[in-house]
Design a protein around this motif. Structure first.
Motif, PDB file in Angstrom:
ATOM      1  N   GLY A 216       0.787  -1.221   0.000  1.00  0.00           N
ATOM      2  CA  GLY A 216       0.000   0.000   0.000  1.00  0.00           C
ATOM      3  C   GLY A 216       0.816   1.268   0.000  1.00  0.00           C
ATOM      4  O   GLY A 216       2.050   1.261   0.119  1.00  0.00           O
ATOM      5  N   PHE A 217       0.095   2.376  -0.152  1.00  0.00           N
ATOM      6  CA  PHE A 217       0.652   3.721  -0.098  1.00  0.00           C
ATOM      7  C   PHE A 217      -0.125   4.512   0.946  1.00  0.00           C
ATOM      8  O   PHE A 217      -1.352   4.426   1.022  1.00  0.00           O
ATOM      9  N   VAL A 218       0.589   5.284   1.733  1.00  0.00           N
ATOM     10  CA  VAL A 218      -0.030   6.230   2.653  1.00  0.00           C
ATOM     11  C   VAL A 218       0.640   7.570   2.415  1.00  0.00           C
ATOM     12  O   VAL A 218       1.876   7.678   2.485  1.00  0.00           O
ATOM     13  N   ALA A 219      -0.143   8.589   2.099  1.00  0.00           N
ATOM     14  CA  ALA A 219       0.398   9.923   1.862  1.00  0.00           C
ATOM     15  C   ALA A 219      -0.265  10.901   2.819  1.00  0.00           C
ATOM     16  O   ALA A 219      -1.483  10.844   3.031  1.00  0.00           O
ATOM     17  N   GLN A 220       0.539  11.793   3.392  1.00  0.00           N
ATOM     18  CA  GLN A 220       0.030  12.758   4.372  1.00  0.00           C
ATOM     19  C   GLN A 220       0.455  14.170   3.991  1.00  0.00           C
ATOM     20  O   GLN A 220       1.625  14.410   3.662  1.00  0.00           O
ATOM     21  N   ARG A 221      -0.497  15.072   4.058  1.00  0.00           N
ATOM     22  CA  ARG A 221      -0.181  16.495   3.910  1.00  0.00           C
ATOM     23  C   ARG A 221       0.598  16.980   5.120  1.00  0.00           C
ATOM     24  O   ARG A 221       0.211  16.727   6.253  1.00  0.00           O
ATOM     25  N   ASN A 222       1.681  17.676   4.893  1.00  0.00           N
ATOM     26  CA  ASN A 222       2.361  18.443   5.926  1.00  0.00           C
ATOM     27  C   ASN A 222       2.174  19.921   5.603  1.00  0.00           C
ATOM     28  O   ASN A 222       1.569  20.266   4.577  1.00  0.00           O
ATOM     29  N   SER A 223       2.665  20.785   6.426  1.00  0.00           N
ATOM     30  CA  SER A 223       2.578  22.218   6.124  1.00  0.00           C
ATOM     31  C   SER A 223       3.566  22.576   5.028  1.00  0.00           C
ATOM     32  O   SER A 223       4.421  21.775   4.636  1.00  0.00           O
ATOM     33  N   HIS A 224       3.431  23.785   4.524  1.00  0.00           N
ATOM     34  CA  HIS A 224       4.330  24.334   3.501  1.00  0.00           C
ATOM     35  C   HIS A 224       4.343  23.489   2.231  1.00  0.00           C
ATOM     36  O   HIS A 224       5.376  23.313   1.586  1.00  0.00           O
ATOM     37  N   GLN A 225       3.175  22.954   1.858  1.00  0.00           N
ATOM     38  CA  GLN A 225       2.993  22.213   0.613  1.00  0.00           C
ATOM     39  C   GLN A 225       3.877  20.970   0.502  1.00  0.00           C
ATOM     40  O   GLN A 225       4.195  20.526  -0.595  1.00  0.00           O
ATOM     41  N   HIS A 226       4.272  20.411   1.633  1.00  0.00           N
ATOM     42  CA  HIS A 226       5.054  19.176   1.597  1.00  0.00           C
ATOM     43  C   HIS A 226       4.124  17.982   1.818  1.00  0.00           C
ATOM     44  O   HIS A 226       3.206  18.039   2.635  1.00  0.00           O
ATOM     45  N   ILE A 227       4.359  16.925   1.054  1.00  0.00           N
ATOM     46  CA  ILE A 227       3.638  15.665   1.243  1.00  0.00           C
ATOM     47  C   ILE A 227       4.651  14.599   1.599  1.00  0.00           C
ATOM     48  O   ILE A 227       5.654  14.407   0.912  1.00  0.00           O
ATOM     49  N   ARG A 228       4.382  13.913   2.690  1.00  0.00           N
ATOM     50  CA  ARG A 228       5.217  12.800   3.121  1.00  0.00           C
ATOM     51  C   ARG A 228       4.485  11.514   2.778  1.00  0.00           C
ATOM     52  O   ARG A 228       3.305  11.362   3.110  1.00  0.00           O
ATOM     53  N   ALA A 229       5.146  10.615   2.078  1.00  0.00           N
ATOM     54  CA  ALA A 229       4.498   9.393   1.619  1.00  0.00           C
ATOM     55  C   ALA A 229       5.246   8.173   2.142  1.00  0.00           C
ATOM     56  O   ALA A 229       6.466   8.197   2.321  1.00  0.00           O
ATOM     57  N   TYR A 230       4.488   7.112   2.371  1.00  0.00           N
ATOM     58  CA  TYR A 230       5.052   5.860   2.860  1.00  0.00           C
ATOM     59  C   TYR A 230       4.607   4.740   1.924  1.00  0.00           C
ATOM     60  O   TYR A 230       3.409   4.553   1.685  1.00  0.00           O
ATOM     61  N   ILE A 231       5.578   4.019   1.395  1.00  0.00           N
ATOM     62  CA  ILE A 231       5.317   2.874   0.530  1.00  0.00           C
ATOM     63  C   ILE A 231       5.437   1.649   1.416  1.00  0.00           C
ATOM     64  O   ILE A 231       6.524   1.328   1.915  1.00  0.00           O
ATOM     65  N   GLY A 232       4.323   0.975   1.675  1.00  0.00           N
ATOM     66  CA  GLY A 232       4.301  -0.100   2.667  1.00  0.00           C
ATOM     67  C   GLY A 232       4.180  -1.468   2.029  1.00  0.00           C
ATOM     68  O   GLY A 232       3.520  -1.639   1.001  1.00  0.00           O
ATOM     69  N   MET A 233       4.809  -2.452   2.651  1.00  0.00           N
ATOM     70  CA  MET A 233       4.708  -3.820   2.150  1.00  0.00           C
ATOM     71  C   MET A 233       4.985  -4.806   3.276  1.00  0.00           C
ATOM     72  O   MET A 233       5.821  -4.555   4.140  1.00  0.00           O
ATOM     73  N   ARG A 234       4.234  -5.894   3.261  1.00  0.00           N
ATOM     74  CA  ARG A 234       4.517  -6.997   4.180  1.00  0.00           C
ATOM     75  C   ARG A 234       5.659  -7.793   3.562  1.00  0.00           C
ATOM     76  O   ARG A 234       5.522  -8.352   2.469  1.00  0.00           O
ATOM     77  N   THR A 235       6.789  -7.798   4.246  1.00  0.00           N
ATOM     78  CA  THR A 235       7.991  -8.370   3.662  1.00  0.00           C
ATOM     79  C   THR A 235       8.962  -8.742   4.770  1.00  0.00           C
ATOM     80  O   THR A 235       8.715  -8.464   5.947  1.00  0.00           O
ATOM     81  N   ASP A 236      10.063  -9.365   4.399  1.00  0.00           N
ATOM     82  CA  ASP A 236      11.100  -9.699   5.375  1.00  0.00           C
ATOM     83  C   ASP A 236      11.755  -8.423   5.897  1.00  0.00           C
ATOM     84  O   ASP A 236      11.880  -7.425   5.183  1.00  0.00           O
ATOM     85  N   GLU A 237      12.195  -8.479   7.139  1.00  0.00           N
ATOM     86  CA  GLU A 237      12.845  -7.319   7.743  1.00  0.00           C
ATOM     87  C   GLU A 237      14.088  -6.913   6.951  1.00  0.00           C
ATOM     88  O   GLU A 237      14.409  -5.720   6.850  1.00  0.00           O
ATOM     89  N   ASP A 238      14.782  -7.882   6.385  1.00  0.00           N
ATOM     90  CA  ASP A 238      15.990  -7.593   5.613  1.00  0.00           C
ATOM     91  C   ASP A 238      15.739  -7.754   4.114  1.00  0.00           C
ATOM     92  O   ASP A 238      16.598  -8.221   3.362  1.00  0.00           O
ATOM     93  N   TRP A 239      14.565  -7.342   3.648  1.00  0.00           N
ATOM     94  CA  TRP A 239      14.157  -7.508   2.250  1.00  0.00           C
ATOM     95  C   TRP A 239      15.193  -6.946   1.286  1.00  0.00           C
ATOM     96  O   TRP A 239      15.450  -7.537   0.236  1.00  0.00           O
ATOM     97  N   HIS A 240      15.788  -5.823   1.631  1.00  0.00           N
ATOM     98  CA  HIS A 240      16.729  -5.168   0.727  1.00  0.00           C
ATOM     99  C   HIS A 240      18.024  -5.963   0.605  1.00  0.00           C
ATOM    100  O   HIS A 240      18.607  -6.063  -0.479  1.00  0.00           O
ATOM    101  N   ARG A 241      18.465  -6.560   1.724  1.00  0.00           N
ATOM    102  CA  ARG A 241      19.681  -7.382   1.651  1.00  0.00           C
ATOM    103  C   ARG A 241      19.436  -8.645   0.833  1.00  0.00           C
ATOM    104  O   ARG A 241      20.295  -9.054   0.040  1.00  0.00           O
TER     105      ARG A 241
END
Length: 383
Positions: A216-241
């Motif tokens: 999934g994706f979660v995006a949040q409005r912050n002040s000063h026209q900034h958007i903070r987004a989170y790309i979420g996935m159920r995966t291994d803790e060391d998925w990148h390694r």
């Protein structure tokens, strides 16, 4: 030990819970030193946006005499909640009716909230660059605190407000945070309305979620026209390694994420491709539920140190601030430290158990095979 000019309180960690505790104590003539490992208030980014609940975060701010200042900074429009399908279609969208800001959960940037709390304290309250290495027990429940810079301090009460990997917690509990099975990769958009108008429109004025089949994706409005987004996935803790990824290689991370999210709409994939801030890997951890400890003279915990939980509770910072306010009030109302801490912990344990259980259930539902249907049903019921 009774409350007096010799009553020594040390708060470890300058997060919202520790700072609100120090503020309320100061209002009642009780001195507390706040020790934080950061070099200064500006040493690192404080994160995204928070919604302050009337019966917890706002209640604590009212107790601290800071509610009006908070309301002047808060963004009531940030209460908008939007659910989007993996195809980019808006499935659910609610904007709470116009009302007194205190009746809802207005949003505020974490950094703005922290600055509000820091500015409310007497100069010198926060001792920066004070990273706790260990606490040495002394007679009568007191402790000598040892910091990485070689300095020490003694306290009759040590309050662990030092977050997920709390050093103070080790003195009270063997519990350690456990990986929830879900990882967020954080990205961000600057000047979003101008530079990323399609993503800004998709996000809306508050929080946008798109959750389906363990991703999934979660995006949040912050002040000063900034958007903070989170790309979420159920995966291994060391998925990148396991994927042979160097997290510092932005191009490689982008390609890996695009591969993971094959089949999602191009509009949502823009949160991966159009980032202005790069990619920050954030595995999510939580303490076991329930988490409690045997009462120990001279020590207690608040916030994430006491009840780290997934962000899908929406309660983390709110509970931390309520913890801080309740602990301060107990210390004000009880002449003996031990009685105060016992009274506080009697409030803390049952409510944190309930909130943490709800958070665990929330993240399981949000990152499940049928998460799209579960989330839509939840939003329809509660909003």
């Amino acid at each position: 030990m009774t409350r007096s000019s010799e009553f020594r309180i040390a708060i470890i960690g300058a997060g919202p819970g520790g700072l609100i505790c120090a503020r309320i104590l100061q209002q009642h003539g009780i001195t507390a030193a706040v020790h934080d490992q950061d070099a200064s208030r500006a040493a690192r980014n404080q994160g995204g946006t928070l919604d302050m609940h009337p019966d917890s975060g706002q209640s604590a701010l009212r107790e601290a005499g800071l509610l009006q200042e908070f309301l002047e900074l808060a963004r009531p429009e940030g209460r908008q909640m939007r659910l989007v399908g993996r195809d980019g279609r808006v499935l659910f969208d609610v904007v709470p009716p116009e009302a007194d800001t205190e009746d809802g959960n207005p949003e505020i940037d974490r950094g703005q909230l922290r600055d509000l709390l820091l500015d409310s304290l007497k100069p010198g309250t926060v001792r920066w660059s004070h990273k706790l290495t260990h606490a040495e027990p002394l007679a009568g429940g007191a402790h000598r605190l040892h910091f990485a810079d070689g300095t020490t301090a003694e306290a009759d009460l040590v309050i662990g407000a030092d977050g997920a990997w709390s050093k103070v917690r080790r003195l009270l509990s063997d519990a350690t945070p456990v990986y929830t099975g879900v990882t967020f990769v954080e990205t961000g958009l600057d000047d979003a309305d101008i530079r990323h108008p399609a993503l800004a429109a998709l996000t809306g004025e508050g929080t946008m979620m798109a959750l389906d089949n363990n991703q999934g994706f979660v995006a949040q409005r912050n002040s000063h026209q900034h958007i903070r987004a989170y790309i979420g996935m159920r995966t291994d803790e060391d998925w990148h390694r396991k994927a042979g990824l160097d997290l510092a290689d932005a191009a490689a991370v982008r390609e890996a994420l695009l591969k993971e999210f094959t089949g999602w709409s191009g509009g949502l994939l823009g949160f991966i491709t159009d980032t202005d801030t790069g990619y920050i890997n954030r595995p999510l951890y939580a303490l076991p539920v329930p988490h409690a400890w045997q009462h120990t003279p001279g020590l207690t915990l608040l916030g994430d140190a006491a009840h780290l939980m997934s962000p899908f509770s929406g309660m983390g910072a709110n509970l931390a601030m309520l913890d801080g306010a309740d602990l301060a009030r107990a210390l004000i109302d009880n002449p003996a430290i031990d009685d105060a801490v016992r009274a506080y912990e009697e409030l803390l344990f049952p409510r944190s158990r309930e909130a943490a259980a709800g958070a665990a259930e929330g993240i399981e539902g949000a990152f499940a095979p049928d998460s799209a249907a579960q989330t839509l049903a939840h939003m329809t019921q509660h909003h």
